[in-house]
Each structure stands twice: as C-alpha cells, then as structure tokens.
Design an enzyme around this catalytic site. Structure first.
Site, PDB file in Angstrom:
ATOM      1  N   HIS A 281     -12.396  -7.381  -1.331  1.00  0.00           N
ATOM      2  CA  HIS A 281     -11.436  -7.328   0.140  1.00  0.00           C
ATOM      3  C   HIS A 281     -11.355  -5.912   0.731  1.00  0.00           C
ATOM      4  CE1 HIS A 281      -7.870  -8.084   1.125  1.00  0.00           C
ATOM      5  NE2 HIS A 281      -7.492  -6.885   0.699  1.00  0.00           N
TER       6      HIS A 281
ATOM      7  N   TYR B 162       4.800  -6.025   2.946  1.00  0.00           N
ATOM      8  CA  TYR B 162       4.769  -6.398   1.038  1.00  0.00           C
ATOM      9  C   TYR B 162       5.842  -6.321   0.149  1.00  0.00           C
ATOM     10  CZ  TYR B 162       0.021  -4.446   1.799  1.00  0.00           C
ATOM     11  OH  TYR B 162      -1.444  -4.328   2.256  1.00  0.00           O
TER      12      TYR B 162
END
Length: 1483
Positions: free
Chosen positions: A1016, A816
């Site tokens: 998601h 990330y």
C-alpha cells in the site's frame, strides 16, 4: 574409430576436459570391455533434455537403461531395433526385478532414429528424453552418478540376453571439451612399478623429483596412467604430496638419496621404515586420483603454481593405495599419474582443500545398517581464518571429488552462511566406489570467510556379516572426504573435525582404554581395559561383546551427527583446538522438486488478480465486477469474463500453465472488426506489447504480434510470440471470439514479460478489419494475471457479517470516517476465512480509497457495553477531529489491532484451506469494532451520499492454523519527505531482527508462514518491494510490484508461503515519482496526495505481533536539512504532527511550504539525502510492547543481495520468425491492399497462391513438395516435383496423360476413358498391364519372381512369394493391405498404392507408420496421442497433437522449433505488405 580417453585402452571413454562454455557431450564411451557397445550423449540444459546415440555390434535389439543400483530392480529401460522387414521399433519400459521389463504407461523416451548396417552387423540408435520426466517408472538424471545398464540382443525377440549385458557408472551431466590438445601442454609422469605386496591393503610411498624449471609454470590438469587390467583393478587411489625441507636443511641432501629407491609401505613401524623423510612430505596435496577417475582439466585461466622453487630440484611423494582383497601373490604392474602444466600465465592460481571427518574412531558404524550418516565439519572460525585475506570476495570452488570406501552409498557437502543453508557444493545420491571422478562444478561456488562446510556420508554395512565398519586405510574400512579445488590460492588446505574421543568411549560405556604408540605404524589402535566385560581389542569387542540395539544406534548416530566435534584447524594460525557442530537453527536448503504438483503438501498461494464477483449480495453492481479471488486448494490460476470496459463489451478470460510457463487468453468482444489486446508498462501505448486479431470477410482468421513505441501505429514484431489458436465470429450477435497463447516471458525485447505483479492490460475494439485508429473504443485496466482462483467457493457454505457506512461525504479532500460496529454474538469461537468490499455504485467505487476494521478492547475494570454501546446508533465522525470536538470518545481503545484492510481496486480475498482468524474475541458477549473509511474527494464535490461497506466471511468449522495480521512499514510522517521532480526516489522502512526475535519468540525454529500480502502506497507510488534478510543473506522477496497501480491494490495470496523466523529482518522499499506535483515535495500523510509505505501480511500461527516499522530520526532529518530549531504541534485528537521551522531564519515557516519555496534542492544533495534515509540508522519502538527500549535498525549493508532468476539470460538471438494464424478452418492471409492471397487448409495442407484478377494459380503442398500450375481458362496443366523430378502433363478435356521421369526412366501412358494402361520400366523390367473395365490385372517380374493377381470387380488381391514366405492380402476396393509373417508375429498394414505402411507390435503398443522407400516415419503411441514424424537419417522431426492441431517442427540436434500452418513464404509476404500499409496507430 576415434577414441578419447586415458593412456591405455583399459581406462577409456569420454574425457572430462576444460569447459569454457560448459558443453555437456561425450563421444564413444565404451560400456563393455570389448567396445561392442559405444554410447555417446549430449545434454541440452535449456530444454533439460538428453540425447543418446549408440553404436552396437548386433542386428538384434539394443537395450539401454538407467538403474539406481546397477541391476534390473527399479531400472528405467529403453529397447529399440529394426525388424527384418525394415520397421523400426522403440519401447520405454521398466523392470521390477530379474524379470522381463514392463511397458511404461507413459512413453517418455523418444526414438529419433534406429538403423542397421548389415555389412558390419551393427545397429545405430538415437533416442532422447527429458532429464526428469516426472514419471514414477523413469529414472531422474541429475548431477550425480548414474548407473547405466545395457544389453545386446541376438535377435529382435525381446527375451533374456544371456550374458551379453552389463553396467557402467557414469556422470551424464559431466562437461567435456573436445578441443583439449595434449601437444599444447607439457607433462610430468610419475610412476611406480613393483610387485604388489601380498596383503589386503598397502599404501606405497616413493620419492619423485619434478622437472627443473626456470620460471613458475602452472598445473592445469591431471590424468591416471594405468596401462593394463592389473593396474586398473588393483589401484584404489594415489596422491601426490609436496615435500618441504625444514628450515636450515638442504632438500637435495634430505630427499635425493631416495630417488633410486623403489619405495616402501608408508605405514611401517618407525624402526622398519626405510624412507625416513615421510614426515616432511605428507602434508600439502597437489593431485588426488581415485578409482574410476579419468582426466581432469581446470577451467581456462586457472592453474596451480608449479614447481615451488624455481631453478632448483623440487621433491614430491607419490603415494599409491594398492587394493588386494584376494591377497594375490606375485602381481607386478605399473601405476602412474600424469600432470599437465603450461608456461603460459594464468589469471587465477588454485589450491586444493580437503574437508573431512577424521579417519579413525570418529567413523565407527554399527553393524547391519542400511543408511547410517556420518558428518564432519569445517567450522566458520576455520574459514574466517584461512580465507581472511579474501575479504568479502571469498574463494570460488570449481572442482570437487567425493571420496569414501566400499560401504559408501551417498555423499553431500553442505554449505552454511549464518543461519541459512545455501545449495550443496556437491552431492552424489548414488555413490559408486568404482567410479570416483573429479567433478567440474557447472556453477562455481563462492565460499566466504565465516562460512561453515559440513560433509555427510551415508553408509550401508549390511554386507559385513553383522560386524562394525570403522574408519581406516583399507577399502573395507571407511573414509569421508571431499577434495575441493578453488581459487584464488590461500594458505588453506585442510579442514576436518573429530568426534571427541572421551565422549565416544563414554557413550559406549568404556571407562578405561589404551592407544597404540605412533611408532608402531599405521593408524591408532585402541584396546578397551574397563569394564572387564568389554575388555579387548576395540573392533573385536564391538563385534562380539557389545550389545547393539536400534534405540541406542539412533541416539549414537544423532550425537555424532549433530553434537559437538573438535577441530584443530586454527592451530596452523597460532590458535587452539575449537568446537564445532552442525548448525542448529538454520533454514535447510531443499533442491527444487520439478515434479511437485501444484497444491500438494503445504498449501501454496499466489499474487492477486481480478475477475467477476459471483456472490448474490456482494459487489452488487457491475461497477466492481470481475473474477473473484477465492480459496485455492490446488492453486489454479484462471479467471473468467473479466470485464475490461464498464459496459461489458470486452470480456477477457485467461488460464495460466505454470509448468509450461504459458498463459492462454480468451476474449469475447462486441464487434465484427478487429480485436486489440495488449500489455503495457504504464497503461499507455509507449512500450506496449500488442496482439491484433480477427476474421476477414472471406472467413480467414488473422493474428499479428506487434509493439508500440508511442502514440504511433504499432510495428510488427520480428519474432512472433503470440500464437493465435482460434478466431471466430458470431454475426447474429455481432461478436468476435479469439483464443491466443504466449509464454509468460518470451525473452523478446518487444514483448512484455508477465510476472507476479500488476499488469496493465490495454484493449481496443475495431469497427472493421482495417487496422486503423479505433476512436475512443479503447481503454486500460490493471490486473494481476497470475492470481489464483477457485470457482468452487460457495457463499452458502459460510456465514457473513456486513459492516457499512452511508453518509454524505464531507466536502474536503480527505476524510477518515470512524463508526462503531457490533459483531454477531456467537456461542463458540468461529474463524474469519475471507473478506470482500461492498461498493454498490460508481460513487462508492470512485470515492472510497480504503477501509479498515479495528478491534475495540475495553480497559480492565470497564464494561464494554457501557463504553462502546452508546455509539452504535451514531453515524460516525471524522477520526482525526480535535479531542474537544470528537463525538466518538472511545477511539483510543479501538485503533490498534486490525482485522481487515481493503484498499482501492481490491476484490474478494479468501484464506487458504484450513486457515482462519479467531472471531469474535469474547464468546457469548458483545464484541465491538471500529469501521474506518478513507473517503477521497480530490475535487471537493458537495452533497454526495453513498454507501460503503465490507463483508466478513466466517465459519463455525475448526481450522488447522489460526492467523494474524502484521503491518511492516515506514512510519507515516516526515520520514517520508520526497524531494520535488523525482522520477524514482526510494524510501525504506525496517522491521528489525530484534523485533521479530521478540514478537515471534514463541515459534522457535518453526517461525511463522506468510500466506497473503497487500502492498500500500498512494498516488506517487510506482514500485514496492518487501525484502527479507536472514543473517547476512537476503532471501527471495516476500512480495513486490514493479508496476504498482494506486487504483489496483489487491490482497495477493502468495504461491509459496514465506517462512519468517525469529531474528529475520524485513525491509519495505517504496519507489516514488513526484513529477506530477508541480515541482513540490510530497510528504507522508493521510491524503492520497501525501504518501504511505506499508505492507499488510497475513501469517500463521497467530502471535502477539501486529506492527513493525521504523522512523528516520527527526533530529538527524532536520540537521541534514540545515534546520537548527523547529517546533512540532501534536493535535489533541490525533492526526499527523505538524512541523514549523524556527531557525535559521531564511528557512523559517511551515515545514512543507519552506521545502517547496525556500529550500534549495539540487541533484547532488538529493542523492545523498536519499542514500542516508535508505541505508543509515532508523529508530524503532517495536520492543516497547514487550517492555524494551527504542532501538536502532538499518539496512543490512553487508548482505548478499537476492537477485531473481533471469530466465532469458544466455538466450540466443531469435531466428527468422515463422508464424501463421491457426484454427479450425481454411486460413487465408491477405495483406491490406488486395495483393496476392495465400489460402491454407487446416492441418497445414497444400497452400494455393493466387494473384488478384484471376491469373495463373500455383498449388504447393507443405514443405515445398510437388507444385501444380494451372493457367486461366482450359490450358494444359503441369505438375512438377521440387528439384526437376518426374513431371505429368494433362491436356484440357481429359486426354491421354503422360508421366515421364527425368533421365528417361519408366514412363506411364493412360488413355482417356479408362483404357488399358501400361507401365514399362527401361530395360524390360517388371511390367504391369491393367485392362479397361476393371478386368484382372497381372504384375509379373522377369524370371518368375513374386506375382500379384487382382480379380475384376475389385476383389481381394493376393501376392504370393515363391516357396512358403510371407503373404500379403489386399481387400477389395484397393484398401489397405496386411502382411503377416509365418507364426503370427508383428503385422504390417500398407494402404493402396504402396503408401505409408503401419507396423504394430504384438500387444497393441506404439505403432510406426513408414512411407515407401524408407521415407519419413510417423510414430503414434497407443490411445492416439501426439504423433511424431521423423525423416530418414534423423532430420527435422514434426510433432502433431491429436485432432490435427498446431504442429511443431524441430530440427536435428534440438534446435529452435517452429509451428507452420501453411506457406511460410506467402505468410512473410503478407506480413511485409501489412507493415507497409498500416495507416494509423493502435491507440
């Protein structure tokens, strides 16, 4: 003539009977008293169509209409008949008053047939129309009263009908069962025969004794017995009450003495009342009949127990309301009712419940009102007490009777559960006082303990000479009641409310009043004492002294409708009087508007899809291309040139018709071979629905609907549901173009239903037309086919801000990456209206899993530029590094509010028109954001550098609604721990009602509207669903995807915006499969191999509400795993907590490793483990933002679950399939192997079948008509019609041909070379001689009748009848002839040879073409629209669109329609051969 109906011809018509299969049909309903107009009808609820048949005593026109009020104004009218020349006509018209009706622009009534019987002077009409045509000039037919208007013309001139017209109220959607046989049941008749009292209104009571029965029987139905016109006209209603002797008293002694008494006025003063036992009888009702009602029979297996006491006398009170408005004297007649009962047992015992407003001053309607609403309530406490014994099953209402008096115009019984209004139990928007029929409910209504029922009655008092109308017994006074039959029987018969008397008088300004003594008889009478200016009789005062005005009336009405009422319902169960009112904060029920155009009103949105990006600087390369998802004002669902393969060799476009529920595909494919297009549940062959099409070398197009059951050759479907519209080739460019359509849901098990979630398209490209394996020229792509698109989006109309990272992707599985970005400095608030990814190459597409844009907020007292500015030139860093290694020191100030989420596979997303997100946060200053990118590198590749970006579109124009983003989730952590080797394991997370109550509190009863959703999860995700609860009712899901694809996560515009109210609960459910993970668990985490369960919802208006989720309690989680001690590490720089098990020692070690290697999973444990996490208590910290504590939340266990409509439920088995490849040119079906081929020209013309090798060929016209057989070479050809009719033999070389009919009829001989031909009928009838060379031919009948002369050279021929009758002129060349009656009326045109004649009414209306002999007729509306061909007698009809397109054939009675484009037999032969010779599989 067969008559169904009530006893006596005065109350006749189609009975309302038992309805096991709920057939809606009525036979010979007499519209007029003399029976001159008999109407029958049948309703097809699947097609939503009604078909009328009328038998009318006239040879003139027949008028049939439906009117809102029973008169001409606003009426929808159909006029039909047969002209004197035999031509049929039918016109859809409308009226705007007592004037001649006007022809509708849209002709929605379809004339099926109209014929005359001249011997009986009758016309028979058959016509159909949709229940709701969505034409403003037509009347929608619904489940309430329809006022039929009718007229009978003395001729076919559509002029005023004089007095031969009328109106009758009916319910056209009332079920009927002709199988009811009175001989199967016993009956008990009750009757009263008296001289009707000389007063306006009388309620007459008499005591009756039921038959003595030795066991319990059951009442299954009722009907009135009104033997003459006096009884019909003067009986307003009657009621049968059960009489019950008080404990200790003998029923025979109490009631027996009144059996011989003719009865008395029920409401006499006590001292004058001869029937002294009324107090013991007027409670429980067992039968209610009101004016206009007919026989009513219960559903099969339902009955009311009868009598109450077995083997004894049972007494009942028969109350008749006589209506004598003209106060006529001396009228004696009989009024009766018949009760049908059976000794056969029933499954369910029924009871009758009355829901009403008290008949009294609660109903006081001001003068001169057009639509004044009165409401009465059955409180939730009442149903909770009265239905308590039913538990969560409740009762089912199966029949309803709505009752009011002369002022009644509309009625409605509303149904509330919690704060949700359910569909109305019953309604009538066209209430008719003279037609009050018990209505069987097509869908029985479940009422649960705790439900509230409210009855609403709408009144009109304009008829009453500016006087009030009050509640009372007279028909000129009012009632507001619903009688509901239900089962199983409960001790629950009455549920009413009363507007408080004191409040009522106080609001009228009355300070003192008196009430009459009950012993005086009748209803309560009120006298006003003070104030002095209003003193006097209550009604008289309101009529003469009270000052009514509109402002007062509106508030007066509002209070009585919505404010507190009182109800005594609990007194029966030992309780006291309680309050009840209309539910305040409810979501009202709104019936579906089937005619509402897409895009009208509040903008609607829709699920995602795909398509090509057209922005100049957007998804720059073709790597992420496709149809954009853009702003959608009218919610058009269309996509253009979606590339299914990376090279663009297969481009797919599609368009969806939501009204027809049909999708049309167009494909442009780089091949001259076959084209394969399919829809698959998983992207593989197994279970795929496949269509294969192309063009053979001889130019014939082909198309086959197939299915696959695995990696084997596909099989032909028995039911061909994909319709090939066209297939063509461009040989210069080596391309094939196909166009094909199908229903979204064909209800065929072999087809794949297309719905609002992800669809995996499979495709293949054949190198030739042999349907063999395609090698590697195949693939799959996930799309949402119901995603809207708006081609009008223009990037030049908006501004954009691009955010991007360009780095070398870290050499690890998951990263990330966070970087700080600065937004443009703007001098006023702008609004974000959309987003799109910028992924310029394949590396970016493959390795970018998702990205988010977070808003950064400096703490109070700190300068944002100083805090964030230094990081603008920093390329970024891993977001979850330990704190001491993290170079970006400000992440804690940024990773809260999200303004943009993109996930893998997503494309451009735009908000609805008028909606935007305020941007930037601070005007005229720098605003900072964090751009977080999730890089996915499962192969841990090294040295890959690429650019990942996102584009934010914004505008300086004002918006109507400001939006915000809400995340609903199961918190990512050990709450998501999915056992190994699971196929469908469900995880749920909750946003509790307390959370929405706090976060949406400022919205009141408006709530917010969700317009866009993104679901998601990661690699294990298979299905996702966002559920929505209000009280104990589950509403339709906010979003769902039953075919979730990790690689296709698109923001989905919702077609119907979803209202979320404060106090609603949302629950997200994610279904996972861990089969892929080598028998290991999958836990929640950041990696794509770990899992998440989230829904991102865009909504408006913006609220301070961005996150809402739950977590399964950690202590409970470990306890259920048998763990007694564990430790948790919380990384200082963020990241996910890591758990280590300490005890018991046999499980000690890393949490995940232990679950994979030491923990003993078994199916029984897993099911209970899953159940607890799905349904047991979770914790949520949502209130902490508002200063509240952590609270508990769980799945609503007692909620009534939402079930999507099954559009295929009840579908009949498909008939034998009829298919054919359509198109614009001649089509030939040739099965593989070179067998017999069939050629069919466009439009379904004659087909020719020829065997291989040039043998004898046979030509057959469509429909199996005359066939011609020609041998090879120069042999004699023979033409033979079907059934052995007239045959014609022609020798080779053109010799003399002879035509001979069967049985020796008229023969015609024609010599070669055009010599004189002679046709002579048997017996010397009319002969026709035609000389060679085209000389004048003469036809003369025997006896000097009508003669026809045709001059040589093809000049105009004239036919003249004897006298001065109708003349016929035929132009030269044998052209069409025109017949004109004297006076210039309707003209008839006939083509040469006596062919099809065309009749056109004056004014250019709909034309009708009829072949000679009255054969099948073709009707074409003005303007050349769709034509309909109907054979005589109402047989199979064929509809053909203009331009010769695909035709549709419908059998009589509305059966299954087929679309033939040629020879069915030849086509089925080809299909059979195809299925036998397929030599390889599709994929």
């Amino acid at each position: 003539m067969k008559w169904l109906g009530l006893v006596g011809s005065f109350v006749s018509g189609a009975s309302i009977l038992r309805h096991d299969e709920f057939q809606i049909k009525a036979i010979n309903e007499a519209l007029d008293p003399s029976g001159s107009y008999l109407l029958s009808w049948e309703v097809d609820l699947t097609e939503k169509k009604i078909t009328f048949e009328a038998e009318v005593n006239t040879l003139g026109y027949v008028g049939l209409g439906i009117s809102p009020s029973g008169n001409m104004a606003g009426a929808d009218i159909f006029i039909a008949g047969v002209y004197e020349n035999g031509t049929k006509y039918g016109f859809d018209m409308h009226a705007e008053g007592m004037v001649q009706p006007t022809l509708d622009n849209q002709q929605d009534w379809t004339l099926i047939d109209v014929t005359e019987n001249k011997e009986e002077s009758q016309t028979y009409l058959k016509v159909s129309r949709l229940l709701n045509t969505c034409d403003d000039d037509d009347y929608p037919i619904s489940n309430d009263t329809a006022r039929i208007i009718w007229s009978i013309g003395s001729s076919d001139d559509i002029i005023h009908h004089g007095g031969n017209r009328g109106t009758k109220s009916l319910n056209l959607l009332m079920p009927e069962d002709e199988d009811f046989n009175p001989e199967d049941y016993m009956n008990w008749d009750l009757e009263t025969e008296i001289v009707m009292p000389t007063q306006d209104t009388t309620y007459w009571c008499s005591v009756k004794k039921a038959p003595v029965l030795e066991k319990t029987h059951h009442i299954i139905g009722f009907e009135p017995v009104l033997p003459d016109e006096l009884a019909v006209n003067h009986t307003h209603h009657f009621v049968v009450y059960k009489c019950t002797a008080p404990e200790g008293m003998d029923a025979d002694e109490l009631f027996g003495e009144y059996l011989d008494h003719e009865g008395a006025d029920c409401y006499l003063p006590t001292d004058d009342q001869p029937i002294k036992v009324l107090d013991y009888c007027m409670g429980q009702m067992i039968y209610v009949w009101t004016k206009g009602g007919k026989r009513t029979v219960f559903p099969e297996g339902v009955g009311y127990p009868f009598p109450e006491k077995i083997g004894e006398n049972n007494y009942y009170l028969f109350e008749v309301h006589y209506d004598n408005p003209e106060v006529r004297d001396g009228l004696k007649f009989r009024t009766g009712g018949r009760i049908w009962y059976t000794d056969k047992g029933v499954k369910d015992e029924a009871n009758l419940m009355v829901v009403s407003i008290d008949t009294g001053i609660s109903i006081t309607i001001p003068p001169n009102q057009n639509e004044y609403v009165v409401s009465g309530h059955c409180a939730s406490e009442c149903t909770a007490a009265g239905l308590s014994a039913t538990g969560d099953e409740g009762v089912k209402v199966f029949n309803s009777l709505l009752h009011s008096h002369l002022s009644g115009r509309k009625m409605k019984v509303r149904h509330f559960r919690g704060d949700v209004e359910l569909p109305w139990i019953d309604f009538d928007n066209h209430y008719d006082f003279n037609f009050q029929q018990n209505k069987p409910l097509r869908d029985f209504v479940q009422i649960l303990p705790g439900d509230q029922l409210s009855i609403e009655c709408t009144y009109n008092t304009t008829w009453n000479n500016n006087k009030v109308v009050t509640g009372g017994l007279s028909t000129k006074e009012e009632m507001c009641q619903a009688f509901l039959w239900y089962y199983p029987k409960q001790d629950f018969e009455h549920c009413i409310s009363i507007y408080p008397e004191e409040a009522h008088f106080e609001e009228l300004g009355v300070t003192s009043y008196t009430i009459s003594d009950p012993s005086e008889g009748g209803l309560r009478r009120y006298t006003i004492v003070e104030p002095a200016e209003l003193a006097g009789d209550y009604v008289e005062t309101l009529n003469t002294k009270f000052q009514w005005n509109d402002t007062f009336i509106r508030e007066y009405e509002r209070k009585r409708r919505y404010n507190t009422h009182e109800t005594p319902c609990l007194e029966r169960y030992g309780g006291s009087k309680i309050n009840v009112q209309f539910p305040d904060d409810i979501m009202k029920y709104a019936p579906e508007d089937v005619c509402k155009r897409q895009g009208e009103g509040t903008p609607t949105t829709q699920p995602p899809g795909g398509g090509e990006s057209t922005t100049p600087n957007g998804l720059a390369c073709s790597v992420v291309s496709g149809a954009s998802i853009v702003r959608h004002n009218e919610f058009q669902i269309k996509a253009i040139n979606e590339a299914l393969d990376p090279s663009g060799n297969y481009l797919l476009s599609w368009e969806v018709d939501l009204t027809e529920k049909k999708i049309t595909f167009e494909a442009e494919v780089a091949t001259l071979g076959y084209v394969g297009l399919g829809v698959s549940p998983s992207g593989s062959m197994a279970g795929a629905d496949i269509f294969i099409a192309g063009v053979y070398e001889n130019g014939t197009m082909y198309g086959f609907d197939m299915h696959a059951e695995g990696m084997v050759k596909p099989s032909l479907d028995n039911q061909q549901d994909w319709t090939l519209i066209n297939a063509t080739e461009n040989k210069e460019e080596s391309k094939t173009y196909i166009k094909v359509s199908r229903l979204l849901n064909t209800c065929d098990d072999k087809d794949y239903p297309i719905s609002n979630d992800t669809t995996r398209i499979i495709w293949s490209i054949g190198s030739n037309d042999d349907i063999i394996h395609h090698g590697r020229n195949r693939g799959t792509k996930s799309l949402n086919l119901l995603m809207p698109e708006d081609e009008d989006f223009n990037p030049e109309d908006y501004m954009n801000w691009d955010l991007e990272n360009e780095i070398v992707m870290p050499t690890q599985d998951t990263t990330y990456w966070c970087s700080v970005k600065k937004a443009p400095v703007l001098d006023k608030t702008h609004h974000i209206i959309g987003f799109e990814p910028v992924l310029p190459d394949e590396l970016a597409v493959n390795h970018t899993h998702h990205f988010l844009v977070y808003k950064c907020t400096a703490p109070e007292g700190m300068d944002a530029d100083e805090l964030f500015g230094e990081y603008l030139n920093h390329e970024g860093a891993d977001c979850y590094l330990p704190e001491d290694e993290q170079p970006i020191k400000v992440l804690e100030y940024c990773m809260g509010q999200i303004i943009y989420v993109w996930s893998k596979g997503g494309k451009r997303t735009l908000f609805p028109e008028g909606v935007g997100y305020p941007f930037p946060d601070k005007i005229g200053e720098n605003n900072y954001y964090v751009f977080e990118v999730h890089y996915d590198n499962p192969e841990v590749r090294d040295g890959l550098r690429f650019r990942t970006g996102g584009r934010i579109w914004y505008t300086d124009k004002e918006v109507q609604e400001k939006a915000n983003l809400l995340v609903v989730s199961m918190y990512t952590g050990i709450s998501i721990t999915i056992p190994p080797d699971q196929n469908e394991y469900v995880v749920s997370g909750h946003c509790s009602s307390e959370c929405t109550a706090a976060g949406l509190s400022a919205t009141g009863d408006e709530g917010v509207k969700v317009f866009n959703s993104l679901l998601h999860s990661h690699l294990s995700g298979r299905k996702m669903k966002l559920r929505h609860f209000r009280g104990d009712v589950e509403l339709p899901w906010i979003d769902f995807d039953n075919h979730y694809d990790f690689n296709f996560q698109q923001n989905k515009p919702l077609r119907d915006f979803v209202q979320i109210l404060p106090g609603d609960q949302m629950t997200i459910e994610c279904t996972y499969s861990t089969k892929w993970n080598n028998n290991k668990v999958v836990t929640g985490g950041l990696s794509t191999k770990e899992e998440m369960c989230e829904a991102f919802l865009w909504y408006y208006p913006t609220q301070e509400f961005e996150g809402c989720g739950s977590v399964y309690p950690v202590e409970a989680h470990f306890e259920e795993l048998g763990v007694t001690n564990y430790t948790v590490s919380k990384p200082s720089g963020g990241g996910m907590p890591r758990y280590t098990i300490v005890e018991p020692t046999e499980l000690a070690g890393d949490y995940v490793e232990t679950l994979n290697t030491k923990f003993q999973w078994n199916d029984e444990f897993i099911r209970e483990y899953e159940r607890k996490r799905r349904y047991n208590v979770h914790e949520t910290s949502c209130l902490s933002r508002y200063g509240g504590p952590i609270i508990n939340v769980q799945f609503p266990a007692d909620a009534i679950e939402y079930t999507p409509e099954d559009v295929c439920e009840g579908e009949s088995e498909p008939t034998t399939p009829t298919t054919q490849p359509p198109g614009g040119g001649e089509s030939t079906t040739t099965p593989p192997g070179g067998e017999e081929s069939t050629t069919t020209p466009p439009g379904g013309g004659e087909s020719t079948t020829a065997p291989p090798g040039g043998g004898e060929s046979t030509t057959t016209p469509p429909g199996g008509g005359e066939s011609t057989t020609t041998p090879p070479g120069d042999g004699e050809s023979t033409t033979t019609p079907p059934g052995g009719g007239e045959s014609t033999t022609t020798p080779p070389g053109g010799g003399e041909s002879t035509t001979t009919p069967p049985g020796g009829g008229e023969s015609t001989t024609t010599p070669p070379g055009g010599g004189e031909s002679t046709a002579t009928p048997p017996g010397g009838g009319e002969s026709t001689t035609t000389p060679p060379g085209g000389g004048e031919s003469t036809t003369a009948p025997p006896g000097g009748g009508e003669s026809t002369t045709t001059p040589p050279g093809g000049g105009e021929s004239t036919t003249t009848p004897p006298g001065d009758g109708e003349s016929t002129t035929t132009p030269p060349g044998g052209g069409e002839s025109t017949t004109t009656p004297p006076g210039g009326g309707e003209s008839t045109t006939t083509p040469p040879g006596g062919g099809e004649s065309t009749t056109t009414p004056p004014g250019g209306g709909e034309s009708t073409a009829t072949p000679p002999g009255g054969g099948e007729s073709t009707t074409t509306p003005p303007g050349g629209g769709e034509s309909t061909t109907t054979p005589p007698g109402g047989g199979e009809s064929t509809t053909t669109p203009p331009g010769g397109g695909e035709s549709t054939t419908t059998p009589p009675g509305g059966g299954e329609s087929t679309t033939p484009n040629g020879s069915y037999k030849a086509f089925m032969s080809a299909l059979t051969l195809l299925s036998c010779t397929l030599v390889a599989y599709f994929f």
